[in-house]
Enzyme design. Structure first.
Site, PDB file in Angstrom:
ATOM      1  N   ILE A  15       0.951  -1.191  -0.006  1.00 42.91           N
ATOM      2  CA  ILE A  15      -0.041   0.023  -0.059  1.00 42.91           C
ATOM      3  C   ILE A  15       0.807   1.455  -0.128  1.00 42.91           C
ATOM      4  O   ILE A  15       0.537   2.555  -0.145  1.00 42.91           O
ATOM      5  CB  ILE A  15      -0.935  -0.155   1.357  1.00 42.91           C
ATOM      6  CG1 ILE A  15      -0.304  -0.172   2.535  1.00 42.91           C
ATOM      7  CG2 ILE A  15      -2.176  -0.986   1.033  1.00 42.91           C
ATOM      8  CD1 ILE A  15      -1.045  -0.226   3.790  1.00 42.91           C
ATOM      9  N   GLY A  16       2.124   1.237   0.159  1.00 41.87           N
ATOM     10  CA  GLY A  16       3.071   2.340   0.083  1.00 41.87           C
ATOM     11  C   GLY A  16       4.515   1.967   0.026  1.00 41.87           C
ATOM     12  O   GLY A  16       4.650   0.769   0.595  1.00 41.87           O
ATOM     13  N   ARG A  17       5.201   2.989  -0.211  1.00 42.90           N
ATOM     14  CA  ARG A  17       6.813   2.634  -0.360  1.00 42.90           C
ATOM     15  C   ARG A  17       7.570   3.927  -0.081  1.00 42.90           C
ATOM     16  O   ARG A  17       6.957   5.088  -0.733  1.00 42.90           O
ATOM     17  CB  ARG A  17       6.883   1.977  -2.013  1.00 42.90           C
ATOM     18  CG  ARG A  17       8.306   1.547  -2.411  1.00 42.90           C
ATOM     19  CD  ARG A  17       8.258   1.000  -3.610  1.00 42.90           C
ATOM     20  NE  ARG A  17       7.834  -0.362  -3.551  1.00 42.90           N
ATOM     21  CZ  ARG A  17       8.880  -1.416  -3.318  1.00 42.90           C
ATOM     22  NH1 ARG A  17      10.091  -1.242  -3.104  1.00 42.90           N
ATOM     23  NH2 ARG A  17       8.333  -2.644  -3.400  1.00 42.90           N
ATOM     24  N   GLY A  18       8.384   3.916   0.539  1.00 40.26           N
ATOM     25  CA  GLY A  18       9.346   5.178   0.574  1.00 40.26           C
ATOM     26  C   GLY A  18      10.656   4.690   0.640  1.00 40.26           C
ATOM     27  O   GLY A  18      10.842   3.937  -0.301  1.00 40.26           O
ATOM     28  N   ARG A  19      11.561   5.513   0.609  1.00 39.64           N
ATOM     29  CA  ARG A  19      13.168   5.495   0.578  1.00 39.64           C
ATOM     30  C   ARG A  19      13.598   4.077   1.051  1.00 39.64           C
ATOM     31  O   ARG A  19      14.271   3.388   0.571  1.00 39.64           O
ATOM     32  CB  ARG A  19      13.910   6.598   1.047  1.00 39.64           C
ATOM     33  CG  ARG A  19      14.293   7.938   0.104  1.00 39.64           C
ATOM     34  CD  ARG A  19      14.826   8.751   0.784  1.00 39.64           C
ATOM     35  NE  ARG A  19      14.013   9.127   2.115  1.00 39.64           N
ATOM     36  CZ  ARG A  19      14.633   9.735   3.082  1.00 39.64           C
ATOM     37  NH1 ARG A  19      15.876  10.119   3.015  1.00 39.64           N
ATOM     38  NH2 ARG A  19      13.966   9.985   4.242  1.00 39.64           N
ATOM     39  N   PHE A  20      13.227   3.871   2.319  1.00 41.34           N
ATOM     40  CA  PHE A  20      13.800   2.670   2.987  1.00 41.34           C
ATOM     41  C   PHE A  20      12.713   1.499   3.392  1.00 41.34           C
ATOM     42  O   PHE A  20      13.030   0.460   3.288  1.00 41.34           O
ATOM     43  CB  PHE A  20      14.070   3.253   4.499  1.00 41.34           C
ATOM     44  CG  PHE A  20      14.804   4.068   4.594  1.00 41.34           C
ATOM     45  CD1 PHE A  20      16.292   4.331   3.736  1.00 41.34           C
ATOM     46  CD2 PHE A  20      14.645   5.553   5.280  1.00 41.34           C
ATOM     47  CE1 PHE A  20      17.025   5.293   3.754  1.00 41.34           C
ATOM     48  CE2 PHE A  20      15.456   6.497   5.284  1.00 41.34           C
ATOM     49  CZ  PHE A  20      16.628   6.395   4.345  1.00 41.34           C
ATOM     50  N   GLY A  21      11.322   2.020   3.302  1.00 41.92           N
ATOM     51  CA  GLY A  21      10.451   0.887   3.771  1.00 41.92           C
ATOM     52  C   GLY A  21       9.234   0.537   2.677  1.00 41.92           C
ATOM     53  O   GLY A  21       9.042   1.424   1.820  1.00 41.92           O
ATOM     54  N   LYS A  38       5.199  -1.921   8.163  1.00 44.73           N
ATOM     55  CA  LYS A  38       6.218  -1.367   7.350  1.00 44.73           C
ATOM     56  C   LYS A  38       7.501  -2.400   7.416  1.00 44.73           C
ATOM     57  O   LYS A  38       7.805  -2.510   8.738  1.00 44.73           O
ATOM     58  CB  LYS A  38       6.300   0.050   7.871  1.00 44.73           C
ATOM     59  CG  LYS A  38       7.577   0.724   7.180  1.00 44.73           C
ATOM     60  CD  LYS A  38       7.741   2.342   7.802  1.00 44.73           C
ATOM     61  CE  LYS A  38       9.122   2.679   7.368  1.00 44.73           C
ATOM     62  NZ  LYS A  38       9.125   4.182   7.767  1.00 44.73           N
ATOM     63  N   ASP A 136      11.222  15.057   9.513  1.00 38.75           N
ATOM     64  CA  ASP A 136      10.735  14.878   8.302  1.00 38.75           C
ATOM     65  C   ASP A 136       9.574  15.189   7.911  1.00 38.75           C
ATOM     66  O   ASP A 136       8.797  14.077   7.334  1.00 38.75           O
ATOM     67  CB  ASP A 136      11.309  13.379   7.968  1.00 38.75           C
ATOM     68  CG  ASP A 136      11.323  13.185   6.298  1.00 38.75           C
ATOM     69  OD1 ASP A 136      11.150  14.416   5.680  1.00 38.75           O
ATOM     70  OD2 ASP A 136      11.313  12.090   5.670  1.00 38.75           O
TER      71      ASP A 136
END
Ligand SMILES: Nc1ncnc2c1ncn2[C@@H]1O[C@H](COP(=O)(O)OP(=O)(O)OP(=O)(O)O)[C@@H](O)[C@H]1O
Length: 283
Positions: A15-21, A38, A136
């Site tokens: 359902i989501g994605r960031g730089r790390f997770g 996450k 952040d």
């Protein structure tokens, strides 16, 4: 994946994605309750600050969420040498970034923005009282729960500024996201938790401008240059209908002089927040 997580939860769609997770929907096998998990692959983290952040994330997210409805609650943490998994409350709504993109009108109204800012700053004020700086704050880290209430997420860059942790409560380290980062962070010296007030002020500016950023540029270097100059402007064609009270608050949040920048507590006492963004003095 950590074996205990696999035994207790059924991990579903991303359902989501960031730089790390990478964040997946998951359900508890014993109760069927739905959560978000996450997962961070530790081998992807080459930088010492990033590694430190991941280790701290679970601890600070738990500490920040106690009696603090504005932080996504963490239900469980699973860790081994390769990865760490945070099982959190699932925020059903879009994040603020997605919400801004689906707005039918170009600008968020002042009362709508004031509700979001009040909830965000209450949350930030509680974090600061607990000596946690988020570091952040940006629209993608501001989620909405199923009741439409703001939930601050992603404590991956957060740090603790307690007196035993650092001399004179000062923080250091280059963290954050170019458009939102405070100039004192870029200057490379010490700073304090007021960096969160600057970033939250940038979020407010973006909401009231219909997506324009106060410090932009074609490259990260251009953005950093604009942030360091800190020349805050309210172009007439964009801010024509925005109250002077809102602009006054943004000036006091996106203020280069940290001694004059408001604290999170002071933001909550500003007339624009207290009146719910209903001050009618347009300028
Ligand atoms: N509790 C949650 N419920 C629903 N969606 C979530 C939740 N937590 C995170 N997400 C989604 O996953 C995305 C990535 O999560 P997060 O920002 O925590 O990852 P990250 O790798 O730390 O990101 P960043 O690049 O900002 O450091 C978020 O933008 C959000 O859309």
């Amino acid at each position: 994946m950590v074996e205990e997580l696999r035994q207790e939860y059924l991990v579903g769609e991303e359902i989501g994605r960031g730089r790390f997770g990478v964040v997946h929907r998951c359900s508890a096998l014993s109760t069927g309750d739905i959560f978000a998990v996450k997962s961070i692959d530790k081998s992807q983290l080459s930088d010492a600050i990033d590694r430190e952040g991941v280790e701290l994330e679970a601890t600070l997210a738990c500490l920040a969420s106690i009696d603090n409805p504005g932080v996504v609650p963490v239900h469980a943490v699973y860790e081994n040498t390769d990865s760490i998994h945070l099982v959190m409350e699932l925020c059903e709504g879009p994040d603020l970034l997605e919400w801004l993109h689906v707005q039918p009108k170009p600008q968020v109204s002042e009362p709508e923005a004031a509700i979001i800012m009040a909830q965000l700053m209450q949350t930030v004020a509680i974090c600061h009282k607990r000596e946690i700086a988020h570091r952040d704050i940006k629209p993608d880290n501001i989620l909405f729960d199923r009741d439409g209430r703001v939930r601050l997420s992603d404590f991956g860059s957060a740090t603790w500024f307690g007196t035993q942790n650092s001399m004179e409560n000062k923080l250091s380290g280059l963290v954050g996201t170019p458009c939102y980062v405070a100039p004192e962070v870029l200057r490379g010296g010490e700073y304090d938790e007021k960096i969160d007030v600057w970033s939250a002020g940038v979020v407010m500016y973006i909401m009231l401008s219909g997506g324009a950023v106060p410090f932009g540029g074609d490259t990260p270097a251009d953005v950093f240059g604009a942030v360091l100059r800190g020349n805050l402007r309210f172009p007439f064609r964009i801010f024509e209908g925005v109250s002077s009270a809102a602009k006054d608050l943004m000036r006091k949040m996106i203020c280069r002089d940290t001694s004059r920048r408001l604290t999170a507590e002071q933001v909550l006492m500003h007339p624009w927040i207290v009146t719910g963004g209903t001050v009618m003095d347009r300028s």
